[in-house]
Design a protein around this motif. Structure first.
Motif, PDB file in Angstrom:
ATOM      1  N   ARG A  21       0.809  -1.218   0.000  1.00 41.72           N
ATOM      2  CA  ARG A  21       0.000   0.000   0.000  1.00 41.72           C
ATOM      3  C   ARG A  21       0.843   1.269   0.000  1.00 41.72           C
ATOM      4  N   ASP A  22       2.183   1.143   0.015  1.00 41.26           N
ATOM      5  CA  ASP A  22       3.059   2.316   0.018  1.00 41.26           C
ATOM      6  C   ASP A  22       3.261   2.814  -1.410  1.00 41.26           C
ATOM      7  N   LEU A  23       3.184   4.120  -1.590  1.00 46.07           N
ATOM      8  CA  LEU A  23       3.324   4.731  -2.914  1.00 46.07           C
ATOM      9  C   LEU A  23       4.791   5.004  -3.268  1.00 46.07           C
ATOM     10  N   GLU A  24       5.629   5.259  -2.265  1.00 49.06           N
ATOM     11  CA  GLU A  24       7.015   5.669  -2.525  1.00 49.06           C
ATOM     12  C   GLU A  24       7.808   4.663  -3.342  1.00 49.06           C
ATOM     13  N   PRO A  25       7.764   3.362  -3.035  1.00 47.35           N
ATOM     14  CA  PRO A  25       8.577   2.443  -3.853  1.00 47.35           C
ATOM     15  C   PRO A  25       8.152   2.418  -5.304  1.00 47.35           C
ATOM     16  N   LEU A  26       6.872   2.562  -5.594  1.00 44.09           N
ATOM     17  CA  LEU A  26       6.416   2.576  -6.976  1.00 44.09           C
ATOM     18  C   LEU A  26       6.953   3.802  -7.713  1.00 44.09           C
ATOM     19  N   LEU A  27       6.917   4.955  -7.052  1.00 41.49           N
ATOM     20  CA  LEU A  27       7.444   6.166  -7.679  1.00 41.49           C
ATOM     21  C   LEU A  27       8.947   6.050  -7.917  1.00 41.49           C
ATOM     22  N   PHE A  28       9.658   5.458  -6.966  1.00 44.53           N
ATOM     23  CA  PHE A  28      11.093   5.293  -7.157  1.00 44.53           C
ATOM     24  C   PHE A  28      11.384   4.342  -8.311  1.00 44.53           C
ATOM     25  N   LEU A  29      10.658   3.234  -8.391  1.00 53.19           N
ATOM     26  CA  LEU A  29      10.869   2.286  -9.485  1.00 53.19           C
ATOM     27  C   LEU A  29      10.547   2.923 -10.830  1.00 53.19           C
ATOM     28  N   ALA A  30       9.542   3.807 -10.848  1.00 50.02           N
ATOM     29  CA  ALA A  30       9.222   4.508 -12.091  1.00 50.02           C
ATOM     30  C   ALA A  30      10.359   5.446 -12.490  1.00 50.02           C
ATOM     31  N   PRO A  74      -0.064  14.338  -6.459  1.00 52.43           N
ATOM     32  CA  PRO A  74       0.690  15.230  -7.372  1.00 52.43           C
ATOM     33  C   PRO A  74       1.982  14.596  -7.883  1.00 52.43           C
ATOM     34  N   ASP A  75       2.650  13.780  -7.076  1.00 50.88           N
ATOM     35  CA  ASP A  75       3.882  13.143  -7.548  1.00 50.88           C
ATOM     36  C   ASP A  75       3.594  12.146  -8.663  1.00 50.88           C
ATOM     37  N   VAL A  76       2.457  11.480  -8.587  1.00 45.76           N
ATOM     38  CA  VAL A  76       2.087  10.538  -9.651  1.00 45.76           C
ATOM     39  C   VAL A  76       1.832  11.297 -10.944  1.00 45.76           C
ATOM     40  N   ARG A  77       1.137  12.407 -10.865  1.00 49.81           N
ATOM     41  CA  ARG A  77       0.850  13.197 -12.066  1.00 49.81           C
ATOM     42  C   ARG A  77       2.131  13.759 -12.680  1.00 49.81           C
ATOM     43  N   ARG A  78       2.999  14.308 -11.814  1.00 48.55           N
ATOM     44  CA  ARG A  78       4.252  14.860 -12.337  1.00 48.55           C
ATOM     45  C   ARG A  78       5.115  13.761 -12.967  1.00 48.55           C
ATOM     46  N   SER A  79       5.143  12.621 -12.326  1.00 50.20           N
ATOM     47  CA  SER A  79       5.949  11.531 -12.869  1.00 50.20           C
ATOM     48  C   SER A  79       5.424  11.062 -14.224  1.00 50.20           C
ATOM     49  N   ARG A  80       4.112  10.963 -14.360  1.00 50.07           N
ATOM     50  CA  ARG A  80       3.555  10.526 -15.638  1.00 50.07           C
ATOM     51  C   ARG A  80       3.869  11.543 -16.735  1.00 50.07           C
ATOM     52  N   PHE A  81       3.741  12.822 -16.423  1.00 52.31           N
ATOM     53  CA  PHE A  81       4.070  13.844 -17.428  1.00 52.31           C
ATOM     54  C   PHE A  81       5.536  13.735 -17.832  1.00 52.31           C
ATOM     55  N   ARG A  82       6.419  13.553 -16.859  1.00 49.33           N
ATOM     56  CA  ARG A  82       7.851  13.480 -17.153  1.00 49.33           C
ATOM     57  C   ARG A  82       8.193  12.243 -17.975  1.00 49.33           C
ATOM     58  N   VAL A  83       7.582  11.110 -17.658  1.00 55.42           N
ATOM     59  CA  VAL A  83       7.877   9.882 -18.398  1.00 55.42           C
ATOM     60  C   VAL A  83       7.341   9.964 -19.828  1.00 55.42           C
ATOM     61  N   LEU A  84       6.129  10.462 -19.996  1.00 54.04           N
ATOM     62  CA  LEU A  84       5.568  10.582 -21.347  1.00 54.04           C
ATOM     63  C   LEU A  84       6.377  11.563 -22.183  1.00 54.04           C
ATOM     64  N   LEU A  85       6.842  12.640 -21.556  1.00 51.98           N
ATOM     65  CA  LEU A  85       7.662  13.605 -22.280  1.00 51.98           C
ATOM     66  C   LEU A  85       8.980  12.971 -22.730  1.00 51.98           C
ATOM     67  N   SER A  86       9.640  12.264 -21.826  1.00 50.62           N
ATOM     68  CA  SER A  86      10.907  11.605 -22.192  1.00 50.62           C
ATOM     69  C   SER A  86      10.686  10.532 -23.260  1.00 50.62           C
ATOM     70  N   SER A  87       9.574   9.807 -23.159  1.00 50.26           N
ATOM     71  CA  SER A  87       9.280   8.770 -24.135  1.00 50.26           C
ATOM     72  C   SER A  87       9.024   9.366 -25.514  1.00 50.26           C
ATOM     73  N   GLY A  88       8.234  10.436 -25.561  1.00 50.80           N
ATOM     74  CA  GLY A  88       7.968  11.077 -26.850  1.00 50.80           C
ATOM     75  C   GLY A  88       9.229  11.634 -27.476  1.00 50.80           C
ATOM     76  N   GLU A  89      10.093  12.275 -26.682  1.00 49.16           N
ATOM     77  CA  GLU A  89      11.337  12.817 -27.232  1.00 49.16           C
ATOM     78  C   GLU A  89      12.270  11.697 -27.707  1.00 49.16           C
ATOM     79  N   ARG A  90      12.287  10.589 -27.006  1.00 50.68           N
ATOM     80  CA  ARG A  90      13.128   9.468 -27.447  1.00 50.68           C
ATOM     81  C   ARG A  90      12.653   8.909 -28.778  1.00 50.68           C
TER      82      ARG A  90
END
Length: 815
Positions: A469-478, A505-521
């Motif tokens: 139920r902890d969110l932190e390890p998932l965010l770190f793995l992402a 908010p950390d989940v939203r920011r992380s998704r934006f950052r990952v999608l941005l990096s994926s699109g640029e790649r």
């Protein structure tokens, strides 16, 4: 001449005064009395009386005799004083009224006979009565004797007051008085012989009530020649007065010890210990500590741990060897509390390299005697605390161990040259074994993130499995998957995180950052279709709508059209983007950043610098908005050098928010001249960002080449910290404090704290005015790039290694 025939010495013990007349002799007698030479004063007055027998000389002689009688009584020679008083009355009958009170006083002091004084009180005139009352106040040593004297009638006010004082004195020396009990003494006036006893009873009652001020106030009103005055120094000492008793008798010492429960003796011995520590006399300090420890053991159970901790802290601050003191403090194998106090004391003096082994010894001993379990929350928290004591700065850890790299450190630990408790990783693993708590996993992930990223991912995965139920390890793995370029895996981890908390908010920011990096790649790989799918998903998210981020998303679509060879579509998208931004400088900077990120040749879409044909304010706005957008996204910002130089010359007139963005850009890109110019323009007006402009000004000046810039930087940073504290801007206050620490102290002397006092408003105003008037820009030094680690001078206190090893030796030998 033989000794037997030698004439006796002259009776006079002092030379006769020069001059003749009673006035000169009186002055001489007064001088002798003032110096306490009553015997010489009597002899001089007697010689004068023999020469001229007048009423005046007789009065002077009687005054001298009276002083001599009082001096004899003060030294305890009551019988001699009584004989002398009787002799004076016999030889000078006319002075009987003056000597009679002294005669009565000597009789009362010698045999406790108050009869003559009481008889004199019954028939005396007012003046004589006051003298007799003062005499009775000096000789009265027991109120009960006056209350039971048959010569006073039952209705006599003096006898009734004495009875009340006697009963209250007996009650107050047995325990606290009830409320209102002292009202029985309200009728005792300050001229009464019982007034000193009234003050003494009030002082003792105030002592029970812990009102030290009332104790001292009542004691100060007791006449020094009254019988209760003998107890005043004792009560003053009990009330905490710093002045010790001069030559206390055995009775005084016993009374202090009994009443204070050993506090008075403890205070005296503590003063001796403080003097020994200040004098760096370890031998004398050990003697005083031994006496203090014996006294402290008789106190309450809660007092000894606090006392041991304080004693150990000051002992270590004095750089004394802790082994003798630990021998006195530790009482057998079961005394783990003292070991704990030693570890705490080592923490307080900043000796973490000694505190960690001390805690390890405490833990091993406590578990050995079954005072602490081997598993569970308690040992896990202690091991986690030990790990937190070890500095996160690997350079500091290597300096303490005197090794070049972490591999050499691990080799010393494996060989037993260093205790294994200095390895944070092992401590955290022991903590996880004891109790796999989320805080332990968090510390493990943070520890391995900079050393072994793959190990950190494994720890985070174990954390996720143990605490689903902890969110932190998932965010770190992402984040870890994103850093490896595994964007699909990162999105899978974020999908799992959204199941737990979709609006975090950390989940939203992380998704934006990952999608941005994926699109640029995908654009770098010229996979346009995949890139557009990522861009479409990116555009619908709430994070993409903040600030100028929609413009960056539109720039990505322009880049996708260029990569697909759709020249017309690219031109149209560029035109729409320019209309949306309304600033050619911003447009060029955003397109250039996207092109640099994906490796795209702009092909003329990013033309020459348009700022030359624009107002300077608009150019400042374009550069500032580009800095806000691209620095937040961690994307490159390639500003034309001519544009930056033009803005540096005169950025005045721009909005304060844009000027602060330029300050941030200058500091982030090591362009101190831009930060200096923008902060100066921002300080010209009083705005809500003044404290931030002062911070940027100070950080820029800190890189100046001359001492004058350094002094200006100190003033700006202190003013920024003061204003930020008043405005409750904790982030700016923290940054100013860190900048002050780096500026005020060299890297090897960080044990001292920088100056923490705030500046008054007038001083802040002077700093701002001085910076407004500073027109010439200083020369700055570029910050050097971080290179290979260099050994820093030893900044530890020289005594700390010697403090750690004695404890380890003591633990091995005694425990």
């Amino acid at each position: 001449m033989s000794k037997r025939r030698r004439p006796p010495p002259s009776a006079s013990r002092t030379d006769a005064p020069d001059g003749s007349g009673v006035a000169a002799v009186r002055a001489h007698v007064d001088d002798l009395l003032a110096r306490g030479k009553t015997r010489d004063a009597v002899e001089a007055a007697r010689q004068l009386y023999k020469a001229a027998r007048t009423a005046e000389t007789e009065a002077l002689l009687v005054d001298a005799y009276g002083a001599r009688i009082r001096a004899l009584m003060a030294t305890g020679l009551t019988r001699e004083a009584r004989e002398l008083a009787s002799l004076v009355v016999e030889r000078h009958p006319g002075t009987r009224a003056r000597i009679l009170p002294l005669l009565h006083e000597t009789a009362a002091r010698a045999g406790g006979d108050l009869g003559p004084l009481l008889a004199g009180l019954a028939s005396a005139d007012p003046a004589t009565r006051r003298d007799l009352e003062r005499t009775l106040g000096r000789v009265l040593t027991d109120c009960r004797a006056l209350a039971e004297d048959p010569r006073l009638s039952d209705g006599d006010p003096l006898r009734q007051a004495a009875r009340a004082a006697s009963e209250l004195f007996q009650a107050v020396t047995s325990g606290p008085l009830p409320d209102g009990a002292l009202a029985r003494l309200d009728g005792v006036s300050r001229h009464s012989p019982l007034a000193p006893w009234k003050l003494l009873i009030r002082a003792i009652d105030a002592y029970y009530r812990r009102d030290d001020a009332a104790v001292l106030a009542n004691l100060s009103a007791i006449p020094p020649d009254a019988a209760p005055a003998r107890l005043a120094p004792l009560l003053r000492c009990l009330a905490g007065e710093a002045k010790p008793i001069d030559r206390p008798s055995l009775g005084d010492r016993v009374l202090l010890d009994k009443v204070s429960g050993g506090r008075a003796r403890f205070r005296t011995e503590l003063a001796g210990l403080i003097d020994a520590i200040r004098g760096r006399d370890q031998r004398q300090a050990l003697v005083a500590a031994r006496n203090l420890i014996e006294t402290a053991r008789s106190a309450s159970d809660t007092f000894m741990p606090t006392f041991a901790s304080t004693l150990l802290t000051h002992w270590l601050h004095a750089n004394f060897d802790p082994r003798p003191l630990m021998t006195l403090l530790v009482r057998g194998r079961s005394d783990v509390g003292t070991l704990r106090q030693l570890a705490l004391a080592l923490e307080r003096v900043g000796a973490w390299e000694a505190a960690v082994p001390a805690w390890d010894g405490y833990l091993a001993t406590a578990q050995q005697i079954a005072a602490m379990p081997h598993t569970g929350r308690e040992p896990s928290r202690l091991l986690l605390h030990m790990a937190e004591l070890i500095p996160t700065d690997i350079d500091e850890l290597l300096d303490v161990a005197d090794v070049e790299d972490e591999e050499e450190l691990q080799e010393l630990i494996r060989d037993g040259a260093l205790p294994d408790c200095l390895d944070r990783g092992r401590l955290l693993e022991r903590a996880r074994t004891a109790d796999p708590d989320a805080r332990v996993f968090r510390a493990l992930v943070a520890h391995w993130e900079t050393r072994d990223p793959r190990r950190a991912e494994r720890e985070a995965d174990a954390w996720r499995a143990r605490h689903p139920r902890d969110l932190e390890p998932l965010l770190f793995l992402a984040r870890a998957a994103e850093r490896r370029g595994a964007h699909r895996k990162a999105l899978d981890w974020l999908d799992a995180a959204e199941v737990l908390d979709r609006v975090h908010p950390d989940v939203r920011r992380s998704r934006f950052r990952v999608l941005l990096s994926s699109g640029e790649r995908h654009l770098r790989d010229r996979q346009v279709s995949a890139a557009l799918r990522d861009i479409d998903r990116l555009a619908v998210g709430p994070e993409a709508a903040a600030g100028d981020r929609p413009a960056y998303v539109a720039a990505l679509r322009w880049a996708a059209a260029r990569c697909a060879g759709e020249t017309a579509s690219a031109a149209e998208r560029r035109r729409d983007l320019g209309e949306r931004l309304g600033n050619p400088v911003l447009l060029n900077l955003v397109l250039a950043s996207v092109a640099a990120t994906i490796g795209l040749d702009t092909g003329g879409d990013v033309g020459v610098d348009p700022s030359t044909a624009m107002p300077k304010v608009a150019a400042v706005e374009g550069l500032a908005r580009a800095a806000d957008l691209l620095l937040a996204l961690d994307r490159p910002l390639h500003a034309p050098p001519d544009l930056v130089r033009r803005i540096e010359l005169n950025p005045r007139g721009a909005a304060p928010a844009h000027l602060y963005s330029l300050c941030t850009l200058g500091l982030r890109t090591n362009r101190q001249s831009l930060a200096y110019a923008a902060s100066g323009a921002g300080l010209e007006a009083d705005t809500e960002l003044t404290h931030r402009f002062l911070l940027a000004r100070g950080r820029a000046l800190a890189t100046g080449r001359h001492e004058q810039e350094r002094e200006r930087a100190l003033r700006c940073l202190r003013a920024a910290r003061t204003l930020a504290t008043r405005l409750r801007d904790t982030e700016t206050s923290r940054e100013a404090s860190l900048a002050l620490r780096e500026l005020e102290l060299p890297p090897w002397s960080m044990d001292e704290a920088p100056e923490e006092d705030d500046l008054p408003p007038a001083a802040i105003r002077r700093v701002i005015e001085d910076e407004r008037n500073a027109t010439a820009a200083p020369s700055f030094t570029a910050l050097p790039p971080r290179g290979r680690r260099r050994r820093r001078p030893d900044r530890r206190r020289p005594s700390l290694p010697s403090e750690a090893q004695p404890f380890l030796d003591f633990k091995e030998r005694e425990l």
